[in-house]
Design a protein around this motif. Structure first.
Motif, PDB file in Angstrom:
ATOM      1  N   SER B 117       0.829  -1.202   0.000  1.00 52.04           N
ATOM      2  CA  SER B 117       0.000   0.000   0.000  1.00 52.04           C
ATOM      3  C   SER B 117       0.869   1.259   0.000  1.00 52.04           C
ATOM      4  O   SER B 117       0.535   2.245  -0.671  1.00 52.04           O
ATOM      5  CB  SER B 117      -0.960  -0.008   1.191  1.00 52.04           C
ATOM      6  OG  SER B 117      -0.268  -0.323   2.362  1.00 52.04           O
ATOM      7  N   GLY B 118       1.984   1.192   0.742  1.00 55.02           N
ATOM      8  CA  GLY B 118       2.891   2.345   0.736  1.00 55.02           C
ATOM      9  C   GLY B 118       3.430   2.602  -0.671  1.00 55.02           C
ATOM     10  O   GLY B 118       3.475   3.755  -1.132  1.00 55.02           O
ATOM     11  N   PHE B 119       3.803   1.542  -1.361  1.00 53.45           N
ATOM     12  CA  PHE B 119       4.370   1.690  -2.709  1.00 53.45           C
ATOM     13  C   PHE B 119       3.326   2.232  -3.687  1.00 53.45           C
ATOM     14  O   PHE B 119       3.579   3.176  -4.448  1.00 53.45           O
ATOM     15  CB  PHE B 119       4.902   0.339  -3.197  1.00 53.45           C
ATOM     16  CG  PHE B 119       5.362   0.345  -4.617  1.00 53.45           C
ATOM     17  CD1 PHE B 119       6.542   1.009  -4.977  1.00 53.45           C
ATOM     18  CD2 PHE B 119       4.625  -0.283  -5.610  1.00 53.45           C
ATOM     19  CE1 PHE B 119       6.969   1.025  -6.289  1.00 53.45           C
ATOM     20  CE2 PHE B 119       5.052  -0.267  -6.928  1.00 53.45           C
ATOM     21  CZ  PHE B 119       6.221   0.394  -7.270  1.00 53.45           C
ATOM     22  N   LEU B 120       2.127   1.636  -3.656  1.00 54.84           N
ATOM     23  CA  LEU B 120       1.092   2.080  -4.588  1.00 54.84           C
ATOM     24  C   LEU B 120       0.715   3.534  -4.319  1.00 54.84           C
ATOM     25  O   LEU B 120       0.548   4.323  -5.263  1.00 54.84           O
ATOM     26  CB  LEU B 120      -0.148   1.174  -4.487  1.00 54.84           C
ATOM     27  CG  LEU B 120       0.035  -0.215  -5.100  1.00 54.84           C
ATOM     28  CD1 LEU B 120      -1.214  -1.048  -4.910  1.00 54.84           C
ATOM     29  CD2 LEU B 120       0.378  -0.112  -6.586  1.00 54.84           C
ATOM     30  N   ALA B 121       0.609   3.913  -3.050  1.00 61.94           N
ATOM     31  CA  ALA B 121       0.279   5.302  -2.734  1.00 61.94           C
ATOM     32  C   ALA B 121       1.392   6.225  -3.208  1.00 61.94           C
ATOM     33  O   ALA B 121       1.135   7.319  -3.730  1.00 61.94           O
ATOM     34  CB  ALA B 121       0.046   5.455  -1.235  1.00 61.94           C
ATOM     35  N   THR B 122       2.633   5.783  -3.043  1.00 61.35           N
ATOM     36  CA  THR B 122       3.769   6.575  -3.492  1.00 61.35           C
ATOM     37  C   THR B 122       3.695   6.808  -5.005  1.00 61.35           C
ATOM     38  O   THR B 122       3.823   7.935  -5.496  1.00 61.35           O
ATOM     39  CB  THR B 122       5.092   5.863  -3.161  1.00 61.35           C
ATOM     40  OG1 THR B 122       5.159   5.679  -1.750  1.00 61.35           O
ATOM     41  CG2 THR B 122       6.297   6.659  -3.619  1.00 61.35           C
ATOM     42  N   VAL B 123       3.468   5.740  -5.747  1.00 63.83           N
ATOM     43  CA  VAL B 123       3.478   5.824  -7.198  1.00 63.83           C
ATOM     44  C   VAL B 123       2.266   6.586  -7.720  1.00 63.83           C
ATOM     45  O   VAL B 123       2.377   7.451  -8.593  1.00 63.83           O
ATOM     46  CB  VAL B 123       3.515   4.405  -7.807  1.00 63.83           C
ATOM     47  CG1 VAL B 123       3.382   4.464  -9.316  1.00 63.83           C
ATOM     48  CG2 VAL B 123       4.803   3.718  -7.407  1.00 63.83           C
ATOM     49  N   ILE B 124       1.101   6.259  -7.149  1.00 63.49           N
ATOM     50  CA  ILE B 124      -0.127   6.862  -7.675  1.00 63.49           C
ATOM     51  C   ILE B 124      -0.261   8.318  -7.239  1.00 63.49           C
ATOM     52  O   ILE B 124      -0.592   9.193  -8.039  1.00 63.49           O
ATOM     53  CB  ILE B 124      -1.365   6.051  -7.230  1.00 63.49           C
ATOM     54  CG1 ILE B 124      -1.297   4.636  -7.815  1.00 63.49           C
ATOM     55  CG2 ILE B 124      -2.662   6.729  -7.669  1.00 63.49           C
ATOM     56  CD1 ILE B 124      -2.330   3.693  -7.265  1.00 63.49           C
ATOM     57  N   VAL B 125      -0.011   8.586  -5.965  1.00 63.28           N
ATOM     58  CA  VAL B 125      -0.263   9.932  -5.454  1.00 63.28           C
ATOM     59  C   VAL B 125       1.024  10.708  -5.188  1.00 63.28           C
ATOM     60  O   VAL B 125       1.129  11.901  -5.504  1.00 63.28           O
ATOM     61  CB  VAL B 125      -1.101   9.884  -4.146  1.00 63.28           C
ATOM     62  CG1 VAL B 125      -1.591  11.267  -3.772  1.00 63.28           C
ATOM     63  CG2 VAL B 125      -2.271   8.926  -4.291  1.00 63.28           C
ATOM     64  N   GLY B 126       2.005  10.011  -4.647  1.00 64.06           N
ATOM     65  CA  GLY B 126       3.217  10.690  -4.170  1.00 64.06           C
ATOM     66  C   GLY B 126       3.943  11.475  -5.248  1.00 64.06           C
ATOM     67  O   GLY B 126       4.534  12.519  -4.982  1.00 64.06           O
ATOM     68  N   TYR B 127       3.928  10.971  -6.467  1.00 62.84           N
ATOM     69  CA  TYR B 127       4.649  11.641  -7.551  1.00 62.84           C
ATOM     70  C   TYR B 127       3.705  12.422  -8.459  1.00 62.84           C
ATOM     71  O   TYR B 127       4.086  12.890  -9.517  1.00 62.84           O
ATOM     72  CB  TYR B 127       5.389  10.612  -8.410  1.00 62.84           C
ATOM     73  CG  TYR B 127       6.367   9.755  -7.632  1.00 62.84           C
ATOM     74  CD1 TYR B 127       7.091  10.292  -6.569  1.00 62.84           C
ATOM     75  CD2 TYR B 127       6.574   8.429  -7.969  1.00 62.84           C
ATOM     76  CE1 TYR B 127       7.981   9.507  -5.856  1.00 62.84           C
ATOM     77  CE2 TYR B 127       7.462   7.639  -7.264  1.00 62.84           C
ATOM     78  CZ  TYR B 127       8.161   8.180  -6.206  1.00 62.84           C
ATOM     79  OH  TYR B 127       9.038   7.419  -5.494  1.00 62.84           O
ATOM     80  N   SER B 128       2.409  12.546  -8.069  1.00 64.07           N
ATOM     81  CA  SER B 128       1.413  13.074  -8.988  1.00 64.07           C
ATOM     82  C   SER B 128       1.369  14.588  -9.021  1.00 64.07           C
ATOM     83  O   SER B 128       0.879  15.176  -9.991  1.00 64.07           O
ATOM     84  CB  SER B 128       0.030  12.557  -8.600  1.00 64.07           C
ATOM     85  OG  SER B 128      -0.349  13.153  -7.362  1.00 64.07           O
ATOM     86  N   GLY B 129       1.830  15.231  -7.955  1.00 69.36           N
ATOM     87  CA  GLY B 129       1.767  16.682  -7.918  1.00 69.36           C
ATOM     88  C   GLY B 129       0.382  17.234  -7.627  1.00 69.36           C
ATOM     89  O   GLY B 129       0.097  18.397  -7.877  1.00 69.36           O
ATOM     90  N   LEU B 130      -0.496  16.371  -7.099  1.00 68.10           N
ATOM     91  CA  LEU B 130      -1.830  16.846  -6.721  1.00 68.10           C
ATOM     92  C   LEU B 130      -1.750  17.776  -5.518  1.00 68.10           C
ATOM     93  O   LEU B 130      -0.793  17.740  -4.748  1.00 68.10           O
ATOM     94  CB  LEU B 130      -2.724  15.650  -6.365  1.00 68.10           C
ATOM     95  CG  LEU B 130      -3.234  14.785  -7.522  1.00 68.10           C
ATOM     96  CD1 LEU B 130      -3.860  13.512  -6.976  1.00 68.10           C
ATOM     97  CD2 LEU B 130      -4.225  15.556  -8.373  1.00 68.10           C
ATOM     98  N   ASP B 131      -2.797  18.596  -5.353  1.00 69.38           N
ATOM     99  CA  ASP B 131      -2.852  19.485  -4.198  1.00 69.38           C
ATOM    100  C   ASP B 131      -3.017  18.674  -2.906  1.00 69.38           C
ATOM    101  O   ASP B 131      -3.605  17.603  -2.916  1.00 69.38           O
ATOM    102  CB  ASP B 131      -4.050  20.443  -4.315  1.00 69.38           C
ATOM    103  CG  ASP B 131      -3.749  21.552  -5.302  1.00 69.38           C
ATOM    104  OD1 ASP B 131      -2.549  21.742  -5.593  1.00 69.38           O
ATOM    105  OD2 ASP B 131      -4.700  22.181  -5.787  1.00 69.38           O
ATOM    106  N   ALA B 132      -2.542  19.249  -1.822  1.00 74.57           N
ATOM    107  CA  ALA B 132      -2.569  18.552  -0.540  1.00 74.57           C
ATOM    108  C   ALA B 132      -3.967  18.109  -0.170  1.00 74.57           C
ATOM    109  O   ALA B 132      -4.180  16.996   0.330  1.00 74.57           O
ATOM    110  CB  ALA B 132      -1.997  19.459   0.551  1.00 74.57           C
ATOM    111  N   ILE B 133      -4.931  18.985  -0.435  1.00 76.59           N
ATOM    112  CA  ILE B 133      -6.305  18.705   0.002  1.00 76.59           C
ATOM    113  C   ILE B 133      -6.875  17.468  -0.675  1.00 76.59           C
ATOM    114  O   ILE B 133      -7.698  16.760  -0.103  1.00 76.59           O
ATOM    115  CB  ILE B 133      -7.199  19.941  -0.245  1.00 76.59           C
ATOM    116  CG1 ILE B 133      -8.529  19.837   0.508  1.00 76.59           C
ATOM    117  CG2 ILE B 133      -7.447  20.170  -1.724  1.00 76.59           C
ATOM    118  CD1 ILE B 133      -8.509  20.608   1.787  1.00 76.59           C
TER     119      ILE B 133
END
Lengths: 510, 383
Positions: B117-133
């Motif tokens: 889950s840590g890896f998938l969250a990293t790849v999907i969200v962590g590198y996405s540049g989405l806003d914090a909210i």
């Protein structure tokens, strides 16, 4: 010098919460059959466990052949020529009869005078001789797993005889046998006495005592009530002394009034885990107001029939109808909802959660419904009210009321709790499997009365029991099962105990 | 009988909380903690150091007691917050173990579930540049879903093919560890740190170096969630039909089946919940406490959590306290080693001892009840 071979004087033994033996003194003469009679929990097994070295008494003295002894272990008891034939056999399934009997005292020979090995040929011969001497013929090279229950019991008896026991204790030896096997066993016991052995017979079955015993000690709640001469005492008096009040052997029954059909089984076939057919093409019906009993020796498929009806076992062929509805493939819960109450054979591993409290166990079949829970949230107040109501209504005794952990309750009260829960469901079909197993006489009477009461209220009742007496007593219709097949279905008035016994053995069929 | 009571009065009074079944859920863990500290004290004495001083340093380092001096932008508060930061994944992981335990399952795959889950969250969200909210809730969601699916798989394998969960979780741990390490080294590696590239601050569940009142603090947002989730899990297990069925399956599968409970569905469900909690542990660890993933390494939290859950009696509130204690020792160890000159590994020894003794809790309970039976037996016979 007394003429007693065993004397137990002022024996007292207590366990937390109960006094199992309270100042019990008995003397047993050489060469007699001495019966110990009492309800479950009367202290007869404890007393004999003391004699066979499993427990040490808190107080009291034991004399064997006039000498005071302290029996500290079963081995010590064996050295004193005391042997116990246990109710639950202690045999190694994969070993042969000889290996089981000689286990621990194997005859050792040395190969080339050096390497020890078990002289199995010699042992086999010895056992064969021994078994012939006492009329207990067995094939010593057979494995235990391939033997019938009554043969296994013979092995248990031989085990004790091989250890040169002079004093043999039989702990409820007939509990697992058919009427014919019981007669045979009682014959063996008499034979043993005639060859000079002393027999102590623990039982709660009065007719056996009447048949073979010379004297009989009655225990009630840990105390010795009386020692009776069996020949001159009536069965009724023995029962009265045992229970402490008058008991009626025949349950009072008004004639059955059958109404509409509730359960219909058509060509039911059930396979066990190994793929063997344990129930073969069984068909029968139960009507409202009828107690239908399945009689049979243990493990002949009767429990599987009950499990299949309740949904615990898969049906491999055939159909089950409840009030005209095909329930063959319904889930267990749906069957409960449609109308099945099930009192299972094994109350401790199926019927109850031993670590949960009494109120939870009483609500076990309804917790997911209003008012026990709404929108998925449990309402503990309703659990408690419901529990208290059932405890009063069915007189369930427990240490701390609804909060009692079920594990700490007595077997009889655990069974009462299950029956209360299942009756409360008001199901048109009630299945009772071995409802009185391990329950004392007073409670048995009570359970039988409840079953008859339910019948009179128009329930259809399926009773599975190994106790023939119970079946003859309460059933309206009897179906006898042998090897997974119904041998005979007939009204209980038209059958005698002996006939049923013959069908149970598969000796007679239609 | 009176005489008997007087004779054993001291030991009797000292040990009554352990003898009393009502108090055992608290007294046995407390006793095992005390015993392990005493054992650790002996080890420290053997090293020629003062154990009391060492323990005091331990608590100072964790931000429980004030240190004698602080570096710039630091205070006891910053220490305490980093303690909570480190504790958050441990709470989730221990809850994951506890829920499975209640269902009679032994989830030792928490580490693997965390990593996935840590890896998938990293790849999907962590590198996405989405806003914090958006990024932060999304990280939590990905964590729960990924962990839940992996846990559910274990439950399904058990229900469908009767594969024991210990075997399948160990295997899945290996699979997760090496597959993810492959992806990190192929696609996401940071050439300097040799770990996965750092995630964006927006996606991180810990606010790093926040300046308040002249202090630079790490604020672990996941900690508040951990407390809320612990309370929710307690409610779920104690008060709901779902929790009741899970406990019933864990207590006696045969009786559960007889009652009409769907054993298979509840096995899968319990593992989904357990995996989901492990997923939360994973995201608060890899995207909170850290902000990158070290390849080929499974977090030890997944295994420590088994013992932490046992120390907390598999009870959600108990777990908060046991995680707190274990985290204190872990966090305070650096300071202890610098101040008292005791090697940091001693802290690991203490944790090991606590966990060892807590695992003995069931044995102690059994032993006590046996002793009690014997004693009553004797008392009855003497009276």
């Amino acid at each position: 010098m007394s003429d007693y071979i065993v004397e137990m004087k002022h024996i007292t033994k207590s366990f937390p919460g109960i006094v199992a033996n309270d100042d019990v003194s008995i003397g047993i003469k050489k060469g007699e059959i001495f019966a110990l009679l009492g309800e479950n929990g009367a202290g007869k097994s404890t007393l004999m466990s003391i004699l066979s070295g499993m427990y040490e008494p808190d107080e009291g003295e034991i004399y064997i052949r006039g000498e005071k002894v302290q029996i500290s272990s079963p081995n010590h008891a064996a050295n004193l020529n005391i042997g116990m034939v246990h109710q639950h056999f202690k045999l190694v399934e994969d070993y042969t009869i000889t290996e089981n009997i000689t286990l621990g005292i194997e005859p050792i020979k040395r190969f080339a005078g050096l390497f020890p090995y078990v002289d199995i040929r010699n042992a086999n011969r010895k056992i064969e001789e021994l078994s012939k001497d006492f009329g207990l013929e067995v094939d010593p090279t057979k494995k235990i797993a391939d033997l019938t229950v009554s043969m296994q019991q013979r092995v248990e008896i031989l085990k004790v005889l091989y250890r040169e026991a002079e004093i043999l204790i039989f702990d409820e030896p007939t509990a697992v046998l058919t009427p014919q096997e019981i007669d045979f066993l009682l014959g063996i016991i008499e034979g043993l006495r005639n060859s000079g052995k002393t027999i102590i017979l623990i039982t709660h079955k009065l007719e056996e005592i009447k048949k073979v015993a010379d004297r009989c000690a009655v225990l009630n709640k840990g105390k010795l009530v009386d020692v009776l001469d069996v020949k001159t005492t009536s069965v009724n008096l023995m029962a009265q002394l045992m229970v402490g009040r008058e008991v009626s052997f025949e349950s009072e029954k008004v004639p059955a009034q059958f109404k509409e059909e509730v359960l219909k089984i058509e060509h039911l076939t059930v396979k066990n885990e190994d793929g063997f057919e344990v129930v073969k093409d069984v068909s029968f019906t139960i009507r409202s107001g009828e107690i239908f009993a399945i009689a049979g020796v243990a493990d002949n498929g009767q429990v599987e029939i009950a499990d299949a009806i309740a949904g615990l076992t898969k049906v491999s062929n055939g159909k089950i109808f409840l009030e005209g509805k095909d329930i063959t493939n319904e889930s267990i819960r749906n069957r409960t909802e449609i109308g099945i109450s099930y009192i299972p054979e094994d109350r401790q591993s199926y019927g109850l959660f031993l670590d949960f409290d009494l109120s939870t166990n009483l609500a076990l079949k309804q917790y997911y419904k209003e008012p026990f829970s709404s929108k998925g949230i449990l309402n503990k107040d309703v659990f408690e009210q419901f529990g208290s109501k059932l405890i009063d209504q069915f007189d369930i005794r427990s240490g701390q009321g609804i909060k009692t952990q079920v594990r700490s309750m007595s077997g009889g009260n655990q069974q009462k709790a299950i029956i209360a829960r299942e009756i409360e469901l008001q199901s048109p079909l009630m299945i009772f499997v071995q409802p009185t197993r391990g329950v004392d006489i007073g409670a048995i009477e009570n359970i039988h009365n409840m079953m008859i009461q339910q019948r009179d209220q128009g329930k259809a009742i399926l009773l599975v029991s190994l106790e023939l007496e119970e079946i003859m007593n309460v059933a309206d219709t009897i179906g006898v099962i042998y090897n997974g097949q119904l041998q005979k279905v007939a009204s209980s008035e038209s059958l005698t105990t002996n006939e049923v016994g013959e069908y149970m053995m598969g000796a007679k069929h239609e | 009988m009176n005489k008997d009571k007087k004779k054993k009065s001291l030991s009797y009074r000292l040990f009554w909380p352990i003898r009393n079944e009502k108090w055992q859920p608290i007294s046995i863990p407390v006793a095992s903690i005390l015993i392990s500290f005493i054992a650790a004290a002996i080890v420290i004495l053997l090293l020629g150091k003062n154990p009391l001083q060492a323990f005091y340093n331990l608590f100072q380092g964790a931000g429980i007691f004030p240190k004698s001096s602080y570096a710039g932008y630091k205070s006891i508060l910053t220490d305490f917050l980093s303690l909570l930061n480190a504790m958050t994944p441990l709470v989730f992981a221990s809850l994951a173990v506890a829920v499975a335990l209640r269902a009679g399952l032994f989830n030792i795959g928490v580490s693997g579930q965390m990593l996935v889950s840590g890896f998938l969250a990293t790849v999907i969200v962590g590198y996405s540049g989405l806003d914090a909210i958006i990024a932060k809730p999304l990280v939590l969601l990905v964590g729960i879903v990924a962990g839940g699916l992996m846990g559910g798989l274990v439950g399904w394998l058990k229900y469908r093919f009767n594969i024991h969960e210990v075997v399948s979780t160990i295997m899945l741990n290996y699979i997760a560890q090496y597959v993810i390490s492959f992806f990190i080294q192929m696609y996401y590696v940071d050439p300097v740190s040799r770990q996965s590239k750092y995630i964006s601050e927006e996606a991180r569940l810990t606010l790093v170096n926040v300046e308040i009142a002249n202090l630079k603090m790490d604020i672990p947002l996941g900690f508040i969630l951990a407390i809320i989730i612990a309370i929710l899990i307690k409610f779920l297990m104690d008060k709901t039909v779902v929790g009741f069925e899970i406990k019933a399956v864990g207590s006696n599968r045969k009786a559960a089946k007889y009652t009409g409970i769907n054993v298979g569905r509840n096995t899968v469900l319990a593992m989904i919940i357990s995996g989901g909690l492990a997923g939360l542990a994973g995201v608060t660890y890899y995207l909170g406490y850290f902000s990158s993933i070290q390849p080929k390494v499974l977090s030890s939290i997944g295994f420590d959590s088994i013992a932490v859950a046992l120390l907390g009696n598999a009870h959600p509130i108990g777990i908060i306290f046991s995680s707190f204690l274990v985290s204190i020792i872990d966090q305070g160890s650096t300071y202890m080693s610098s101040q008292a000159g005791i090697r940091q590994e001693i802290a690991s020894v203490i944790i090991g001892l606590i966990l060892l003794f807590s695992a003995c809790g069931a044995y102690v309970k059994h032993k006590v009840s046996r002793l009690k039976e014997k004693e009553e037996d004797r008392k009855d016979s003497e009276s």
